[in-house]
Design a protein around this motif. Structure first.
Motif, PDB file in Angstrom:
ATOM      1  N   ASN A   1       2.531   1.575   6.187  1.00 59.23           N
ATOM      2  CA  ASN A   1       3.358   2.334   7.118  1.00 59.23           C
ATOM      3  C   ASN A   1       2.757   3.710   7.380  1.00 59.23           C
ATOM      4  O   ASN A   1       2.776   4.211   8.512  1.00 59.23           O
ATOM      5  CB  ASN A   1       4.776   2.474   6.551  1.00 59.23           C
ATOM      6  N   ALA A   2       2.201   4.326   6.339  1.00 65.71           N
ATOM      7  CA  ALA A   2       1.561   5.634   6.506  1.00 65.71           C
ATOM      8  C   ALA A   2       0.330   5.534   7.402  1.00 65.71           C
ATOM      9  O   ALA A   2       0.100   6.405   8.254  1.00 65.71           O
ATOM     10  CB  ALA A   2       1.188   6.204   5.142  1.00 65.71           C
TER      11      ALA A   2
ATOM     12  N   ALA B   1       9.285   4.990   5.068  1.00 62.34           N
ATOM     13  CA  ALA B   1       8.515   5.328   3.878  1.00 62.34           C
ATOM     14  C   ALA B   1       7.138   5.884   4.239  1.00 62.34           C
ATOM     15  O   ALA B   1       6.320   5.194   4.852  1.00 62.34           O
ATOM     16  CB  ALA B   1       8.372   4.105   2.984  1.00 62.34           C
ATOM     17  N   ARG B   2       6.926   7.137   3.880  1.00 62.55           N
ATOM     18  CA  ARG B   2       5.637   7.831   4.016  1.00 62.55           C
ATOM     19  C   ARG B   2       5.149   7.932   5.456  1.00 62.55           C
ATOM     20  O   ARG B   2       3.951   8.073   5.710  1.00 62.55           O
ATOM     21  CB  ARG B   2       4.583   7.171   3.118  1.00 62.55           C
TER      22      ARG B   2
ATOM     23  N   ALA C   1       4.292   0.848   1.859  1.00 62.63           N
ATOM     24  CA  ALA C   1       4.444   2.232   2.295  1.00 62.63           C
ATOM     25  C   ALA C   1       3.108   2.812   2.767  1.00 62.63           C
ATOM     26  O   ALA C   1       3.062   3.587   3.734  1.00 62.63           O
ATOM     27  CB  ALA C   1       5.016   3.081   1.165  1.00 62.63           C
ATOM     28  N   GLU C   2       2.027   2.437   2.114  1.00 62.83           N
ATOM     29  CA  GLU C   2       0.723   2.935   2.554  1.00 62.83           C
ATOM     30  C   GLU C   2       0.348   2.328   3.905  1.00 62.83           C
ATOM     31  O   GLU C   2      -0.248   2.987   4.759  1.00 62.83           O
ATOM     32  CB  GLU C   2      -0.344   2.602   1.508  1.00 62.83           C
TER      33      GLU C   2
ATOM     34  N   ASN D   1       8.098  12.619   9.342  1.00 67.91           N
ATOM     35  CA  ASN D   1       9.403  12.284   8.786  1.00 67.91           C
ATOM     36  C   ASN D   1      10.244  13.552   8.646  1.00 67.91           C
ATOM     37  O   ASN D   1       9.930  14.441   7.873  1.00 67.91           O
ATOM     38  CB  ASN D   1       9.151  11.646   7.407  1.00 67.91           C
TER      39      ASN D   1
ATOM     40  N   ARG E   1      -0.283   7.525  10.819  1.00 71.05           N
ATOM     41  CA  ARG E   1      -1.423   8.426  11.013  1.00 71.05           C
ATOM     42  C   ARG E   1      -2.193   8.084  12.282  1.00 71.05           C
ATOM     43  O   ARG E   1      -2.655   8.972  13.007  1.00 71.05           O
ATOM     44  CB  ARG E   1      -2.347   8.365   9.792  1.00 71.05           C
TER      45      ARG E   1
ATOM     46  N   ASP F   1       4.588   0.191  -2.785  1.00 71.68           N
ATOM     47  CA  ASP F   1       3.525   1.155  -2.511  1.00 71.68           C
ATOM     48  C   ASP F   1       2.529   0.610  -1.493  1.00 71.68           C
ATOM     49  O   ASP F   1       2.052   1.349  -0.620  1.00 71.68           O
ATOM     50  CB  ASP F   1       2.798   1.523  -3.807  1.00 71.68           C
TER      51      ASP F   1
ATOM     52  N   GLY G   1       9.839   8.488   0.443  1.00 75.57           N
ATOM     53  CA  GLY G   1       8.822   7.445   0.407  1.00 75.57           C
ATOM     54  C   GLY G   1       8.343   7.121  -0.994  1.00 75.57           C
ATOM     55  O   GLY G   1       7.436   6.315  -1.167  1.00 75.57           O
ATOM     56  N   ASP G   2       8.965   7.719  -1.996  1.00 77.87           N
ATOM     57  CA  ASP G   2       8.613   7.458  -3.388  1.00 77.87           C
ATOM     58  C   ASP G   2       9.491   6.333  -3.929  1.00 77.87           C
ATOM     59  O   ASP G   2      10.716   6.337  -3.740  1.00 77.87           O
ATOM     60  CB  ASP G   2       8.809   8.731  -4.218  1.00 77.87           C
TER      61      ASP G   2
END
Length: 467
Positions: A154-155, A380-381, A151-152, A385, A159, A148, A348-349
């Motif tokens: 990566n998010a 992921a996230r 992935a955050e 995507n 963004r 997690d 991404g979960d």
């Protein structure tokens, strides 16, 4: 996130091949004409303005950067061959290397070779992401909290990239429209195309959307964009990765210099992973877990098998020093994963990724299942995507194309190339006893078939295998 583009129903076809001289009886050519300037290293460079979003042509334009290696025998020139060697990544800077240019010296006898940087990369209107793309060499995440957090990160990277308007417009649907604009600007009535690896994704989209513009196409090491089943598609790559481990075991059995020669390599692997799962193996002043060994196992390239055999033998004996150092990889161009994940979306979960892993373990229980996490590391996230995901095409009624795949390729496994070729009536799949990028890697047999195909439309006999 942009709404997923729908496949246009009806009138879909793929990869037309002309039986005569390339460039006859095709769609009209209109649009701007490219002008070329010397830009060093034997290249002529040009640029082309196209919409930033082909779904909204009135938007601000972007610039595509192209480069040309002129034909060396102009009197016998058969036109232009547009090329993309994959990535997705910048192409022009790579082609400044004399060694790479030499790989295509034979094709230059007959064609002007034109390369381009896909939108978002280098000479084309690029994207500069404020944050670097995250990476994790030990990408097999053992705990949800670690996944997690990654992935955050990566998010956040995605963004920040998305603040650039072009960031949402890098999928192969957009690039296919760019290819059509290039065809017109090059003055070619048919697009003759050499696609390697990710370059084959652009070819599939182009032929789907612009069948009237397709000429001869050579597709090497296919990245299949026609299989909407993630688990089936990724399972094929997982099995190929597992085959590499089995090939390594076979090499050790036959090669006296292998550190595990005379032993059952797969049993050694199983025992090591079981032991490291119970308790990490000491080495190099630290300990190494089973998932770290799996993530760091380098079995794809034969030239690295001797080192891997030694590392495996020592770890099985209780010293995991050679697995203790986390591999360092050069950072991928930040735009690369944005483009890949737009075409190949991924969950991404954490639980969803674990479910993919469980599915892959049924077909690749020792090593190949790690593919579930390789794709998660990139996508992921990530915003954007899946703007143009894989989908089935209804191909039919068109002359054959040439598809080539390396039987030992676990990057773009031969199953992907065969699956695409099977959808194309009359298409010819040429198997080669090799790895990724068969033509560039220098397989003389495959190269000869490619030359006959691109220059004369002649396909190899059925069931041909190039040693």
């Amino acid at each position: 996130m942009k709404k997923i583009r729908k496949v246009v129903a009806g009138g879909v076809c793929l990869l037309t091949v002309l039986s005569g001289v390339a460039g006859t009886s095709a769609a009209a050519t209109t649009g701007p004409v490219l002008s070329w300037r010397d830009c060093g290293d034997g290249l002529l460079c040009g640029s082309l303005a196209v919409p930033s979003d082909w779904a909204r042509p009135g938007q601000d334009p972007i610039t595509l950067g192209l480069a040309k290696l002129p034909a060396t025998i102009p009197a016998g020139k058969r036109g232009v061959l547009l090329m993309d060697l994959g990535g997705p990544q910048a192409q022009i800077s790579a082609f400044r290397q004399p060694a790479l240019q030499q790989r295509f010296a034979e094709l230059r006898q007959w064609f002007d070779l034109v390369i381009f940087d896909p939108r978002g990369f280098e000479a084309s209107s690029g994207i500069s992401c404020p944050l670097p793309a995250p990476s994790e060499a030990d990408y097999v995440f053992a705990e949800q909290a670690a996944f997690d957090a990654y992935a955050e990160q990566n998010a956040r990277f995605g963004r920040e990239c998305a603040r650039t308007p072009l960031a949402g417009e890098l999928d192969s649907w957009q690039v296919a429209h760019d290819l059509e604009a290039m065809r017109k600007a090059l003055g070619e009535r048919r697009l003759n195309y050499f696609g390697n690896s990710y370059g084959t994704v652009y070819a599939q989209a182009y032929a789907d959307l612009f069948p009237g513009g397709v000429g001869r196409m050579y597709l090497d090491s296919v990245m299949d964009h026609t299989n909407p089943s993630l688990r089936n598609w990724l399972g094929q790559r997982a099995r190929a990765n597992e085959r590499s481990l089995h090939r390594f075991a076979g090499w050790c059995a036959a090669e006296p210099s292998c550190a595990l020669h005379g032993r059952d390599v797969l049993t050694v692997w199983d025992e090591l992973i079981e032991r490291a799962t119970q308790q990490p193996i000491p080495g190099g002043g630290t300990t190494v877990s089973a998932k770290q060994i799996i993530a760091r196992a380098d079995v794809s390239a034969e030239r690295r098998w001797p080192a891997f055999g030694t590392a495996l033998a020592e770890a099985h004996a209780g010293d995991a020093t050679k697995f203790a150092t986390k591999p360092s990889f050069p950072p991928d161009p930040s735009v690369m994963r944005i483009a890949i994940c737009a075409d190949f979306p991924y969950p991404g979960d954490y639980r969803a990724v674990r479910a993919v892993e469980t599915s892959l373990r049924t077909v690749a229980p020792r090593l190949g299942w790690r593919q579930a996490w390789i794709w998660a590391m990139n996508c992921a996230r990530l915003p954007g995507n899946g703007t143009f995901p894989p989908h089935r095409r209804d191909f039919g009624g068109f002359p054959p194309v040439l598809v080539v795949g390396g039987e030992y390729d676990d990057n773009t496994p031969p199953e992907w190339g065969r699956h695409l070729a099977a959808q194309l009536p009359g298409a010819r799949y040429l198997a080669a006893n090799g790895d990724h990028a068969v033509y560039v890697d220098g397989n003389a047999c495959a190269r000869a078939h490619v030359h006959r195909y691109l220059t004369a439309g002649q396909l190899p006999p059925k069931n041909t295998v190039c040693a």
